[in-house]
Design a protein around this motif. Structure first.
Motif, PDB file in Angstrom:
ATOM      1  N   ASN A 169      -4.017  25.724  36.753  1.00  0.00           N
ATOM      2  CA  ASN A 169      -2.782  25.572  37.538  1.00  0.00           C
ATOM      3  C   ASN A 169      -2.969  26.089  38.960  1.00  0.00           C
ATOM      4  O   ASN A 169      -2.434  25.521  39.910  1.00  0.00           O
ATOM      5  CB  ASN A 169      -1.616  26.266  36.845  1.00  0.00           C
ATOM      6  CG  ASN A 169      -1.156  25.516  35.620  1.00  0.00           C
ATOM      7  OD1 ASN A 169      -1.288  24.304  35.528  1.00  0.00           O
ATOM      8  ND2 ASN A 169      -0.619  26.235  34.653  1.00  0.00           N
ATOM      9  N   ARG A 170      -3.732  27.187  39.124  1.00  0.00           N
ATOM     10  CA  ARG A 170      -4.013  27.693  40.476  1.00  0.00           C
ATOM     11  C   ARG A 170      -4.831  26.679  41.277  1.00  0.00           C
ATOM     12  O   ARG A 170      -4.563  26.439  42.447  1.00  0.00           O
ATOM     13  CB  ARG A 170      -4.762  29.028  40.410  1.00  0.00           C
ATOM     14  CG  ARG A 170      -3.897  30.205  40.051  1.00  0.00           C
ATOM     15  CD  ARG A 170      -4.599  31.525  40.339  1.00  0.00           C
ATOM     16  NE  ARG A 170      -5.953  31.602  39.835  1.00  0.00           N
ATOM     17  CZ  ARG A 170      -6.307  32.101  38.648  1.00  0.00           C
ATOM     18  NH1 ARG A 170      -5.374  32.573  37.849  1.00  0.00           N
ATOM     19  NH2 ARG A 170      -7.563  32.144  38.284  1.00  0.00           N
TER      20      ARG A 170
ATOM     21  N   GLU B 276      -4.078  28.957  33.164  1.00  0.00           N
ATOM     22  CA  GLU B 276      -3.521  29.551  34.389  1.00  0.00           C
ATOM     23  C   GLU B 276      -4.427  29.273  35.594  1.00  0.00           C
ATOM     24  O   GLU B 276      -3.947  28.959  36.689  1.00  0.00           O
ATOM     25  CB  GLU B 276      -3.349  31.056  34.215  1.00  0.00           C
ATOM     26  CG  GLU B 276      -2.216  31.441  33.294  1.00  0.00           C
ATOM     27  CD  GLU B 276      -2.121  32.950  33.110  1.00  0.00           C
ATOM     28  OE1 GLU B 276      -3.121  33.663  33.354  1.00  0.00           O
ATOM     29  OE2 GLU B 276      -1.046  33.408  32.720  1.00  0.00           O
TER      30      GLU B 276
ATOM     31  N   ARG C 127      -4.901  23.463  40.800  1.00  0.00           N
ATOM     32  CA  ARG C 127      -4.028  22.323  41.086  1.00  0.00           C
ATOM     33  C   ARG C 127      -3.161  22.615  42.307  1.00  0.00           C
ATOM     34  O   ARG C 127      -2.823  21.721  43.075  1.00  0.00           O
ATOM     35  CB  ARG C 127      -3.144  22.024  39.881  1.00  0.00           C
ATOM     36  CG  ARG C 127      -2.309  20.785  40.064  1.00  0.00           C
ATOM     37  CD  ARG C 127      -1.563  20.385  38.835  1.00  0.00           C
ATOM     38  NE  ARG C 127      -1.311  21.477  37.935  1.00  0.00           N
ATOM     39  CZ  ARG C 127      -0.232  21.582  37.186  1.00  0.00           C
ATOM     40  NH1 ARG C 127       0.686  20.674  37.225  1.00  0.00           N
ATOM     41  NH2 ARG C 127      -0.076  22.606  36.372  1.00  0.00           N
ATOM     42  N   ASN C 128      -2.822  23.881  42.542  1.00  0.00           N
ATOM     43  CA  ASN C 128      -2.009  24.269  43.694  1.00  0.00           C
ATOM     44  C   ASN C 128      -2.854  24.550  44.934  1.00  0.00           C
ATOM     45  O   ASN C 128      -2.329  24.986  45.949  1.00  0.00           O
ATOM     46  CB  ASN C 128      -1.155  25.492  43.355  1.00  0.00           C
ATOM     47  CG  ASN C 128      -0.097  25.171  42.325  1.00  0.00           C
ATOM     48  OD1 ASN C 128       0.376  24.048  42.242  1.00  0.00           O
ATOM     49  ND2 ASN C 128       0.266  26.151  41.519  1.00  0.00           N
ATOM     50  N   GLY C 129      -4.182  24.342  44.841  1.00  0.00           N
ATOM     51  CA  GLY C 129      -5.047  24.487  46.008  1.00  0.00           C
ATOM     52  C   GLY C 129      -5.695  25.843  46.168  1.00  0.00           C
ATOM     53  O   GLY C 129      -6.313  26.114  47.185  1.00  0.00           O
ATOM     54  N   GLN C 130      -5.579  26.718  45.182  1.00  0.00           N
ATOM     55  CA  GLN C 130      -6.201  28.040  45.251  1.00  0.00           C
ATOM     56  C   GLN C 130      -7.482  28.004  44.418  1.00  0.00           C
ATOM     57  O   GLN C 130      -7.440  28.105  43.196  1.00  0.00           O
ATOM     58  CB  GLN C 130      -5.263  29.107  44.701  1.00  0.00           C
ATOM     59  CG  GLN C 130      -3.953  29.219  45.429  1.00  0.00           C
ATOM     60  CD  GLN C 130      -2.986  30.128  44.705  1.00  0.00           C
ATOM     61  OE1 GLN C 130      -3.266  30.625  43.633  1.00  0.00           O
ATOM     62  NE2 GLN C 130      -1.834  30.343  45.306  1.00  0.00           N
ATOM     63  N   TYR C 131      -8.635  27.867  45.107  1.00  0.00           N
ATOM     64  CA  TYR C 131      -9.902  27.726  44.401  1.00  0.00           C
ATOM     65  C   TYR C 131     -10.587  29.057  44.133  1.00  0.00           C
ATOM     66  O   TYR C 131     -11.613  29.087  43.485  1.00  0.00           O
ATOM     67  CB  TYR C 131     -10.850  26.831  45.201  1.00  0.00           C
ATOM     68  CG  TYR C 131     -10.288  25.450  45.459  1.00  0.00           C
ATOM     69  CD1 TYR C 131      -9.885  24.646  44.420  1.00  0.00           C
ATOM     70  CD2 TYR C 131     -10.155  24.973  46.750  1.00  0.00           C
ATOM     71  CE1 TYR C 131      -9.368  23.388  44.648  1.00  0.00           C
ATOM     72  CE2 TYR C 131      -9.649  23.714  46.988  1.00  0.00           C
ATOM     73  CZ  TYR C 131      -9.255  22.932  45.935  1.00  0.00           C
ATOM     74  OH  TYR C 131      -8.750  21.694  46.168  1.00  0.00           O
TER      75      TYR C 131
END
Length: 182
Positions: free
Chosen positions: A81-82, A78, A84-88
């Motif tokens: 995936n975060r 999970e 990968r969506n730009g949420q570091y």
């Protein structure tokens, strides 16, 4: 998904234990059945009870392993995936873990920290470049304006000289004026 695979493999393990246990039971029970056929039911109940207990133990073992292996990996998936969506932001907790899983999660957390720092440096550099670009464009506009003002006058006077409206000129002077009026 990992829990499903663990349960599937433990199901195969249970099947193998069941078949192996049945074969062993047949080898052990065959001599006893020929001596006393009444003990057959006792042996069947004993084997059935042991098989059911083995199945229950295997399911508990599968649940334990899936929660200690599958759950941290699911949490890590999970988090990936975060990212990968730009949420570091947000670390994956690895306090109660040990071994390779903890090493993997700690490496992932270090990677996300490095990505966050790198993104902050890139953002700051981008802002600095925007500021320098604006300063460059302002300077270029100023220089362009300062050069156009006298050039306009020079071009107008060279045109007038070329048309000989300000007086007569010889061939050498006309050639020089035409070089100015390009």
């Amino acid at each position: 998904m990992l829990r499903t695979q663990i349960f599937k493999y433990f199901g195969l393990l249970i099947l193998l234990f069941g078949v192996g246990g049945a074969l062993i039971c047949v080898q052990i029970v065959r001599p006893q059945i020929s001596k006393n056929p009444a003990d057959l039911w006792n042996i069947v109940f004993l084997y059935g009870g042991l098989s059911i207990a083995g199945v229950i133990v295997c399911f508990f073992l599968a649940g334990f392993l899936s929660s200690h292996i599958g759950s941290p990996l699911y949490t890590l998936t999970e988090a990936i995936n975060r990212v990968r969506n730009g949420q570091y932001s947000g670390k994956v907790v690895s306090e109660n873990l040990s071994g390779e899983t903890r090493t993997l999660i700690d490496a992932f957390n270090a990677m996300t920290e490095e990505l966050t720092e790198r993104e902050a440096r890139l953002s700051a550099g981008n802002e600095e470049l925007k500021s320098k670009n604006k300063s460059y464009m302002d300077t270029l506009g100023f220089i362009s304006h300062e050069l156009k003002t006298p050039l306009g006058s020079i071009l107008n006077y060279s045109y007038l000289l070329g048309q000989q409206r300000l007086g007569e000129m010889n061939e050498k002077q006309l050639s020089a004026v035409k070089n100015i009026d390009i």
